[in-house]
Design an enzyme around this catalytic site. Structure first.
Site, short mmCIF file in Angstrom:
data_model
loop_
_atom_site.label_atom_id
_atom_site.label_comp_id
_atom_site.label_asym_id
_atom_site.label_seq_id
_atom_site.Cartn_x
_atom_site.Cartn_y
_atom_site.Cartn_z
N ASP A 104 -12.29 36.92 -52.60
CA ASP A 104 -12.93 38.24 -52.58
C ASP A 104 -13.34 38.61 -51.16
OD1 ASP A 104 -14.47 40.38 -54.42
OD2 ASP A 104 -15.73 39.86 -52.72
N TYR A 142 -16.16 43.52 -44.50
CA TYR A 142 -16.51 42.15 -44.06
C TYR A 142 -15.82 41.81 -42.74
CZ TYR A 142 -17.86 41.58 -49.01
OH TYR A 142 -18.40 41.74 -50.25
N LYS A 166 -11.94 45.67 -50.71
CA LYS A 166 -12.76 46.84 -51.11
C LYS A 166 -12.70 47.96 -50.09
CE LYS A 166 -15.96 43.40 -52.93
NZ LYS A 166 -15.98 42.34 -51.90
N HIS A 201 -16.35 50.11 -52.87
CA HIS A 201 -17.44 49.19 -52.51
C HIS A 201 -18.83 49.72 -52.90
CE1 HIS A 201 -18.16 45.76 -49.40
NE2 HIS A 201 -19.10 45.74 -50.30
P1 NAP Z 1 -24.08 33.80 -52.58
O1 NAP Z 1 -22.73 33.32 -52.94
O2 NAP Z 1 -25.08 34.11 -53.63
O3 NAP Z 1 -24.80 32.73 -51.64
C1 NAP Z 1 -24.23 32.23 -50.48
C2 NAP Z 1 -25.28 31.34 -49.82
O4 NAP Z 1 -25.50 30.16 -50.60
C3 NAP Z 1 -24.88 30.88 -48.44
O5 NAP Z 1 -26.04 30.84 -47.65
C4 NAP Z 1 -24.36 29.47 -48.68
O6 NAP Z 1 -24.57 28.67 -47.53
C5 NAP Z 1 -25.23 28.99 -49.82
N1 NAP Z 1 -24.55 28.03 -50.71
C6 NAP Z 1 -23.35 28.16 -51.29
N2 NAP Z 1 -23.09 27.13 -52.11
C7 NAP Z 1 -24.15 26.30 -52.02
C8 NAP Z 1 -24.47 25.07 -52.64
N3 NAP Z 1 -23.63 24.50 -53.51
N4 NAP Z 1 -25.66 24.49 -52.32
C9 NAP Z 1 -26.52 25.07 -51.45
N5 NAP Z 1 -26.25 26.24 -50.83
C10 NAP Z 1 -25.09 26.85 -51.12
O7 NAP Z 1 -23.99 35.08 -51.60
P2 NAP Z 1 -22.90 36.15 -51.21
O8 NAP Z 1 -21.95 35.57 -50.24
O9 NAP Z 1 -23.63 37.36 -50.79
O10 NAP Z 1 -22.14 36.51 -52.57
C11 NAP Z 1 -20.90 35.96 -52.92
C12 NAP Z 1 -19.77 36.93 -52.66
O11 NAP Z 1 -19.97 38.18 -53.36
C13 NAP Z 1 -19.66 37.40 -51.19
O12 NAP Z 1 -19.16 36.41 -50.34
C14 NAP Z 1 -18.79 38.63 -51.34
O13 NAP Z 1 -17.44 38.26 -51.52
C15 NAP Z 1 -19.37 39.24 -52.63
N6 NAP Z 1 -20.42 40.27 -52.36
C16 NAP Z 1 -20.16 41.57 -52.72
C17 NAP Z 1 -21.10 42.56 -52.53
C18 NAP Z 1 -20.80 43.96 -52.95
O14 NAP Z 1 -21.56 44.89 -52.58
N7 NAP Z 1 -19.74 44.19 -53.69
C19 NAP Z 1 -22.34 42.24 -51.94
C20 NAP Z 1 -22.60 40.91 -51.58
C21 NAP Z 1 -21.62 39.94 -51.81
P3 NAP Z 1 -23.35 28.07 -46.65
O15 NAP Z 1 -22.31 29.14 -46.50
O16 NAP Z 1 -24.04 27.71 -45.37
O17 NAP Z 1 -22.86 26.87 -47.41
#
Ligand code: NAP
Length: 287
Positions: free
Chosen positions: A45, A50, A75, A108
């Site tokens: 994704d 990004y 997106k 998005h």
């Molecule tokens: P997330 O997946 O909720 O959290 C990522 C965070 O958690 C990072 O700091 C990562 O650290 C940590 N982490 C991951 N796995 C872990 C584990 N097993 N143990 C401990 N810490 C862990 O946040 P997100 O990246 O915002 O959301 C996921 C995806 O959703 C995004 O990458 C993006 O593709 C999508 N997204 C979309 C929107 C939208 O508006 N459509 C908004 C936000 C996100 P490290 O990287 O340092 O390991």
């Protein structure tokens, strides 16, 4: 969990994917994507906003995994809304990713000329450039209006979903409409010490799993697609290992008690947020 979700148009979408938001450099985004594909993820994704579509495209090529085995989402950012701008944005994303089709293309944010963009996406879908189309961050009322006034119904809505913002009613309505709910921020980006939350820890210990795995399992057992992000290989592998255990009904209910019933990422209904997003003009090639 199902492993594969069937979208309303019959397209298969993996239920567990990899997100690449907020990875600061090209090299790190490429490396993490490659590690994810190596670990078994097939859904990636990304988004124009990004600024790492090129890195993802390079990782796809280097992975050696056949294109048809991957499910690539990107997106459309707010500055590219409207019929003609969207046509161009689709082609630019395809060029940066070096692909000739996308598995899923999402609006998005529910801002600017959503209807013009949707019609351009419908046409690109008909032309085979987009295998599925959907939205992100749309409230159910906006989605309902989009469905009433257009030919093709969105197949996915990607929204903030994690234990602190469980969104039961919103997800239920989406599922009743045959729209797949996809969780962004499944770990709440680590806010409020989610990985050491005592309730999640207790459940994790009884399954000999990590808190992250329990969170992903809770979401997938609700029929939601998840796309956790990490730049650490051991976490990338850990987050993918969620198919060999199951939460009980009681554990699902325990997780539900964590719901705070509000976003942890600002108020989309605040006019100031809209101004900020509309003004965010990005150079997608910056990195
Ligand atoms: P997330 O997946 O909720 O959290 C990522 C965070 O958690 C990072 O700091 C990562 O650290 C940590 N982490 C991951 N796995 C872990 C584990 N097993 N143990 C401990 N810490 C862990 O946040 P997100 O990246 O915002 O959301 C996921 C995806 O959703 C995004 O990458 C993006 O593709 C999508 N997204 C979309 C929107 C939208 O508006 N459509 C908004 C936000 C996100 P490290 O990287 O340092 O390991």
């Amino acid at each position: 969990m199902k492993k594969i979700m069937e979208l309303s148009n019959g397209v298969s979408m993996p239920q567990l994917g990899f997100g690449v938001f907020q990875i600061p450099t090209h090299e790190d985004a490429k490396k993490a994507t490659l590690q994810a594909i190596k670990a078994g993820y097939r859904l990636i994704d990304t988004a124009a906003a990004y600024m790492n579509e090129r890195a993802v495209g390079e990782a796809i090529k280097e992975s050696g995994v056949p294109r048809e085995d991957l499910f690539i989402t990107t997106k459309l950012w707010v500055q590219d809304m409207g019929y003609e701008a969207t046509q161009k944005a689709i082609d630019h994303s395809l060029a940066r990713l070096d692909l000739d089709y996308l598995d899923l293309y999402l609006i998005h944010q529910p801002l600017n000329d959503v209807y013009g963009s949707w019609r351009a996406m419908e046409d690109a879908y008909d032309a085979g450039k987009l295998k599925a189309i959907g939205v992100a961050n749309f409230e159910n009322d906006r989605l309902q209006d989009l469905m009433i006034n257009n030919r093709i119904k969105p197949m996915v809505n990607q929204i903030e979903l994690h234990p602190f913002h469980a969104q039961f009613k919103r997800v239920q309505w989406l599922q009743e409409q045959g729209i797949v709910a996809e969780a962004w921020g499944p770990f709440a980006e680590g806010k409020q010490q989610i990985f050491s939350n005592p309730i999640i820890k207790k459940i994790a210990q009884s399954h000999e799993k990590t808190t992250g795995q329990v969170i992903l399992r809770w979401l997938t057992q609700r029929g939601i697609v998840v796309i956790p992000k990490s730049v650490h290989e051991e976490r990338i592998v850990e987050n993918f290992a969620i198919t060999d255990f199951e939460l009980t009904a009681l554990e699902m209910d325990m997780m539900s008690t964590l719901d705070q019933k509000q976003s942890l990422f600002g108020d989309m209904h605040d006019p100031e947020t809209v101004v900020t997003l509309e003004k965010m003009h990005l150079d997608y090639d910056e990195r």
